[in-house]
Design an enzyme around this catalytic site. Structure first.
Site, PDB file in Angstrom:
ATOM      1  N   LYS A  94       0.882  -1.167   0.000  1.00 29.08           N
ATOM      2  CA  LYS A  94       0.000   0.000   0.000  1.00 29.08           C
ATOM      3  C   LYS A  94       0.920   1.218   0.000  1.00 29.08           C
ATOM      4  O   LYS A  94       1.436   1.633   1.029  1.00 29.08           O
ATOM      5  CB  LYS A  94      -0.871  -0.016   1.263  1.00 29.08           C
ATOM      6  CG  LYS A  94      -2.232   0.618   1.111  1.00 29.08           C
ATOM      7  CD  LYS A  94      -2.229   2.081   0.739  1.00 29.08           C
ATOM      8  CE  LYS A  94      -2.032   2.992   1.917  1.00 29.08           C
ATOM      9  NZ  LYS A  94      -1.777   4.395   1.511  1.00 29.08           N
ATOM     10  N   GLU A 130       9.559   1.530  10.967  1.00 28.67           N
ATOM     11  CA  GLU A 130      10.527   2.626  10.844  1.00 28.67           C
ATOM     12  C   GLU A 130       9.726   3.920  10.920  1.00 28.67           C
ATOM     13  O   GLU A 130       8.957   4.241  10.010  1.00 28.67           O
ATOM     14  CB  GLU A 130      11.307   2.506   9.531  1.00 28.67           C
ATOM     15  CG  GLU A 130      12.197   1.265   9.523  1.00 28.67           C
ATOM     16  CD  GLU A 130      12.968   1.040   8.225  1.00 28.67           C
ATOM     17  OE1 GLU A 130      12.906   1.906   7.332  1.00 28.67           O
ATOM     18  OE2 GLU A 130      13.623  -0.001   8.112  1.00 28.67           O
ATOM     19  N   CYS A 168      13.444  10.982   7.137  1.00 30.97           N
ATOM     20  CA  CYS A 168      13.264  10.627   8.549  1.00 30.97           C
ATOM     21  C   CYS A 168      14.552  10.833   9.336  1.00 30.97           C
ATOM     22  O   CYS A 168      14.529  11.077  10.529  1.00 30.97           O
ATOM     23  CB  CYS A 168      12.806   9.186   8.660  1.00 30.97           C
ATOM     24  SG  CYS A 168      13.987   8.046   7.934  1.00 30.97           S
ATOM     25  N   GLU A 214       8.608  16.537  15.632  1.00 31.79           N
ATOM     26  CA  GLU A 214       9.124  16.361  14.267  1.00 31.79           C
ATOM     27  C   GLU A 214       8.360  17.294  13.318  1.00 31.79           C
ATOM     28  O   GLU A 214       7.135  17.208  13.219  1.00 31.79           O
ATOM     29  CB  GLU A 214       8.929  14.909  13.816  1.00 31.79           C
ATOM     30  CG  GLU A 214       9.500  14.642  12.432  1.00 31.79           C
ATOM     31  CD  GLU A 214       9.138  13.263  11.885  1.00 31.79           C
ATOM     32  OE1 GLU A 214       7.951  12.911  11.877  1.00 31.79           O
ATOM     33  OE2 GLU A 214      10.061  12.545  11.463  1.00 31.79           O
TER      34      GLU A 214
HETATM   35  P1  NAD Z   1       2.080   8.412   7.350  1.00 27.30           P
HETATM   36  O1  NAD Z   1       2.218   7.648   8.609  1.00 27.30           O
HETATM   37  O2  NAD Z   1       1.088   9.516   7.293  1.00 27.30           O
HETATM   38  O3  NAD Z   1       1.703   7.470   6.135  1.00 27.30           O
HETATM   39  C1  NAD Z   1       2.509   6.350   5.799  1.00 27.30           C
HETATM   40  C2  NAD Z   1       1.626   5.307   5.144  1.00 27.30           C
HETATM   41  O4  NAD Z   1       0.701   4.798   6.105  1.00 27.30           O
HETATM   42  C3  NAD Z   1       0.803   5.827   3.970  1.00 27.30           C
HETATM   43  O5  NAD Z   1       0.803   4.837   2.966  1.00 27.30           O
HETATM   44  C4  NAD Z   1      -0.576   5.991   4.595  1.00 27.30           C
HETATM   45  O6  NAD Z   1      -1.627   5.908   3.662  1.00 27.30           O
HETATM   46  C5  NAD Z   1      -0.605   4.813   5.554  1.00 27.30           C
HETATM   47  N1  NAD Z   1      -1.542   4.936   6.671  1.00 27.30           N
HETATM   48  C6  NAD Z   1      -1.934   6.056   7.316  1.00 27.30           C
HETATM   49  N2  NAD Z   1      -2.781   5.744   8.333  1.00 27.30           N
HETATM   50  C7  NAD Z   1      -2.925   4.393   8.321  1.00 27.30           C
HETATM   51  C8  NAD Z   1      -3.671   3.462   9.117  1.00 27.30           C
HETATM   52  N3  NAD Z   1      -4.422   3.863  10.138  1.00 27.30           N
HETATM   53  N4  NAD Z   1      -3.577   2.151   8.813  1.00 27.30           N
HETATM   54  C9  NAD Z   1      -2.803   1.721   7.794  1.00 27.30           C
HETATM   55  N5  NAD Z   1      -2.088   2.556   7.002  1.00 27.30           N
HETATM   56  C10 NAD Z   1      -2.132   3.874   7.264  1.00 27.30           C
HETATM   57  O7  NAD Z   1       3.554   8.933   7.012  1.00 27.30           O
HETATM   58  P2  NAD Z   1       3.983   9.894   5.835  1.00 27.30           P
HETATM   59  O8  NAD Z   1       3.403  11.248   6.143  1.00 27.30           O
HETATM   60  O9  NAD Z   1       3.670   9.247   4.538  1.00 27.30           O
HETATM   61  O10 NAD Z   1       5.574   9.925   5.999  1.00 27.30           O
HETATM   62  C11 NAD Z   1       6.245  10.832   6.829  1.00 27.30           C
HETATM   63  C12 NAD Z   1       6.572  10.193   8.156  1.00 27.30           C
HETATM   64  O11 NAD Z   1       7.262   8.972   7.947  1.00 27.30           O
HETATM   65  C13 NAD Z   1       7.490  11.025   9.021  1.00 27.30           C
HETATM   66  O12 NAD Z   1       7.075  10.947  10.351  1.00 27.30           O
HETATM   67  C14 NAD Z   1       8.842  10.341   8.871  1.00 27.30           C
HETATM   68  O13 NAD Z   1       9.736  10.537   9.933  1.00 27.30           O
HETATM   69  C15 NAD Z   1       8.433   8.915   8.757  1.00 27.30           C
HETATM   70  N6  NAD Z   1       9.467   8.134   8.076  1.00 27.30           N
HETATM   71  C16 NAD Z   1      10.250   7.301   8.811  1.00 27.30           C
HETATM   72  C17 NAD Z   1      11.276   6.574   8.191  1.00 27.30           C
HETATM   73  C18 NAD Z   1      12.206   5.676   8.966  1.00 27.30           C
HETATM   74  O14 NAD Z   1      12.974   4.954   8.333  1.00 27.30           O
HETATM   75  N7  NAD Z   1      12.197   5.686  10.274  1.00 27.30           N
HETATM   76  C19 NAD Z   1      11.456   6.700   6.822  1.00 27.30           C
HETATM   77  C20 NAD Z   1      10.630   7.561   6.111  1.00 27.30           C
HETATM   78  C21 NAD Z   1       9.625   8.266   6.750  1.00 27.30           C
HETATM   79  O1  6OD Z   2      18.436   4.042   3.534  1.00 28.36           O
HETATM   80  C1  6OD Z   2      17.505   3.337   3.953  1.00 28.36           C
HETATM   81  O2  6OD Z   2      17.515   2.093   3.865  1.00 28.36           O
HETATM   82  C2  6OD Z   2      16.349   3.966   4.585  1.00 28.36           C
HETATM   83  N1  6OD Z   2      15.409   3.134   5.091  1.00 28.36           N
HETATM   84  C3  6OD Z   2      16.260   5.318   4.644  1.00 28.36           C
HETATM   85  C4  6OD Z   2      15.204   6.005   5.275  1.00 28.36           C
HETATM   86  C5  6OD Z   2      15.050   7.327   5.083  1.00 28.36           C
HETATM   87  C6  6OD Z   2      13.975   8.051   5.670  1.00 28.36           C
HETATM   88  O3  6OD Z   2      13.391   8.969   5.170  1.00 28.36           O
END
Ligand code: NAD
Ligand code: 6OD
Length: 485
Positions: free
Chosen positions: A177, A253, A287, A389
């Site tokens: 998804k 993550e 992130c 954040e």
């Molecule tokens: P988000 O949590 O809003 O959405 C991520 C995904 O989850 C989307 O596909 C969304 O449709 C889905 N989703 C939302 N609510 C849901 C639910 N209740 N059940 C199932 N699926 C659901 O995140 P975003 O805004 O797309 O991304 C930004 C966030 O992601 C930031 O907080 C960032 O730090 C984090 N992030 C973390 C990492 C990491 O590696 N730790 C990497 C990238 C992004």
């Molecule tokens: O480099 C990666 O494998 C990874 N998961 C990066 C994540 C970046 C977050 O925005």
């Protein structure tokens, strides 16, 4: 208007909800494509297809699967320009960034796990028994089955394939998804999977939103054996609850509020160059991005002045303009969130060193989700922008006077994803790095990746580690077999 469909059992299919949502260009708000939202029945069909496809896929040898996954990587390379254009249009990120990071990593993720999976030993023990004859214990790895992959919009292809590649290499099937904001490259990958000979049903894509839509349907589906998720911490909590009743395994993550620690003995040029990247790359939507910078007092003023000059030199524009270093945020909604933090910082008394608003953009792009690179000083941990954040191109900078003080400041957060330390003193680097409570610490670098290393966060930044053998830990069940001799 281009239509993006779901990809179920090797075929592109319209969702039974009979509803299309708009995929918007963050540069100017124009509609790039319309996307077919999956109904609960479509998610069910995708999970059933995955269950069937997985049986065939799991019967193949590691070598056979590995050869096919190499073809997937080659297929991404062969259609590099299509993936690049799609990723740039969906996200608005600079072409140079996507060409150097997002798309190559999409292919690299398949190659590394294709190569790794046949080369990791499992444990074995010779065990004594009372009759003196002994026993041998050894472990085998079995795929978990059907993995639900839920991915975000900031690095769409990179982060989705970071999960899909090891899941498939281990013999699982996936139902993906993608974020509703960035559906295109995940859809395109379906064509590459078919061309590479991935059996139908092994890779499925369902489109839609989170709550009450495809994301929630997937997390609640009893046919899904595990969920791997990248996204916001709050979403992680909702998914964890949805997975609880069926005791479904999860790998998360999540968000971060990552510090950079800059000591007076750093190489200033490197520290500035690295901090510019870690704060502003991808418009701060990484992130691992730095949002808190701690600078040792003797170099504080110089560091702030130099970072300000670099921030003000960043050229903002749309993906395909030459020399562009920063695009817009992902959406108008996210722009409002980030601008809300910019306003809050000013209300809380932060000193705006640079930025704090919306940049001037030319022509027909005024409807884009633009924000200025922003730096604050005069902040401490009572300021919201030093605790929450933002996920935008901004940082607060604070001075510090001792190692103990800066370790306490860096750790004073509910997150624990990443940290960068800038020093030329090797002993100090080791000493401080070991005290930072986070999953990933870089010394004199940022986002320097070796895909064999453990990747993930502590505290509210995640659960579990992926990367190298750690991915195999999540995407397989270890089974112990005990042979009495
Ligand atoms: P988000 O949590 O809003 O959405 C991520 C995904 O989850 C989307 O596909 C969304 O449709 C889905 N989703 C939302 N609510 C849901 C639910 N209740 N059940 C199932 N699926 C659901 O995140 P975003 O805004 O797309 O991304 C930004 C966030 O992601 C930031 O907080 C960032 O730090 C984090 N992030 C973390 C990492 C990491 O590696 N730790 C990497 C990238 C992004
Ligand atoms: O480099 C990666 O494998 C990874 N998961 C990066 C994540 C970046 C977050 O925005």
């Amino acid at each position: 208007m281009r239509k993006l469909l779901n990809f179920i059992n090797g075929r592109s299919v319209e969702g039974r909800k009979n509803h299309f949502f708009n995929n918007l260009n963050p540069v100017d708000g124009s509609v790039l494509s319309v996307v077919s939202e999956a109904a609960v029945e479509d998610v069910d069909a995708a999970v059933k297809a995955a269950r069937e496809g997985q049986k065939l896929w799991a019967k193949m040898s590691n070598a056979e699967r590995s050869a096919i996954l190499h073809k997937v990587a080659d297929g991404i390379d062969a259609r590099f320009d299509e993936f690049l254009e799609a990723e740039c249009l969906d996200t608005g990120k600079p072409r140079s960034l996507a060409a150097h990071i997002d798309i190559p990593r999409g292919a690299a993720n398949f190659r590394i796990f294709a190569d790794l999976v046949g080369n990791v030993a499992t444990e074995a023990f010779q065990s004594p028994t009372p009759d003196g004859l002994g026993a041998i214990n050894y472990a085998i790895r079995a795929p978990k089955g059907v993995i639900g992959v839920i991915s975000p919009w900031n690095l769409p292809l990179l982060l989705m394939t970071w999960k899909v590649a090891p899941a498939l290499a281990c013999g699982n099937a996936v139902v993906v998804k993608p974020s509703e904001e960035t559906p295109t490259t995940t859809t395109l990958l379906g064509e590459v999977m078919n061309a590479a000979g991935v059996p139908h049903g092994v890779y499925n894509v369902i489109h839609g939103f989170g709550p009450g839509s495809a994301g929630e349907f997937l997390t609640l589906h009893p046919g899904v054996d595990a969920i791997t998720f990248t996204g916001e911490t709050r979403t992680g909590a909702a998914i964890m609850k949805a997975c609880a009743d069926d005791i479904r395994d999860i790998s998360f993550e999540l968000g971060g509020k990552n510090p950079a620690v800059v000591f007076a003995d750093c190489d200033m040029d490197k520290a500035i160059e690295g901090t510019v990247r870690s704060v502003f790359a991808n418009c701060g939507q990484v992130c691992l991005a730095t949002e808190r910078v701690y600078v040792e007092r003797p170099i504080f003023d110089t560091f702030v002045a130099r970072l300000k000059a670099e921030a003000e030199a960043i050229r903002i524009g749309s993906s395909f303009e030459p020399g562009i270093a920063m695009g817009p945020l992902i959406s108008k909604e996210h722009q409002q969130k980030v601008l809300g933090y910019y306003r809050r910082a000013a209300e809380d008394g932060a000193v705006v060193v640079t930025g704090g608003g919306v940049p001037e953009v030319a022509g027909d792009r005024t409807d884009g989700a633009w924000v200025q690179p922003t730096i604050w000083t005069g902040v401490d941990h009572s300021h919201t922008i030093m605790r929450e954040e933002v996920f935008g191109p901004c940082c607060g900078i604070m001075p510090f006077d001792s190692e103990d003080e800066v370790v306490a400041l860096a750790n004073d957060t509910e997150y624990g994803l990443a940290c960068s330390i800038w020093t030329e003193n090797l002993s100090r680097a080791h000493r401080v790095a070991a005290q930072i409570d986070c999953g990933l610490t870089w010394v004199n670098s940022w986002f320097l990746r070796d895909l064999r290393t453990p990747f993930g966060g502590s505290k509210k930044s995640g659960i579990g580690r992926e990367g190298g053998v750690h991915s195999l830990e999540f995407y397989t069940e270890l089974r112990n077999i005990c042979i009495k001799l």
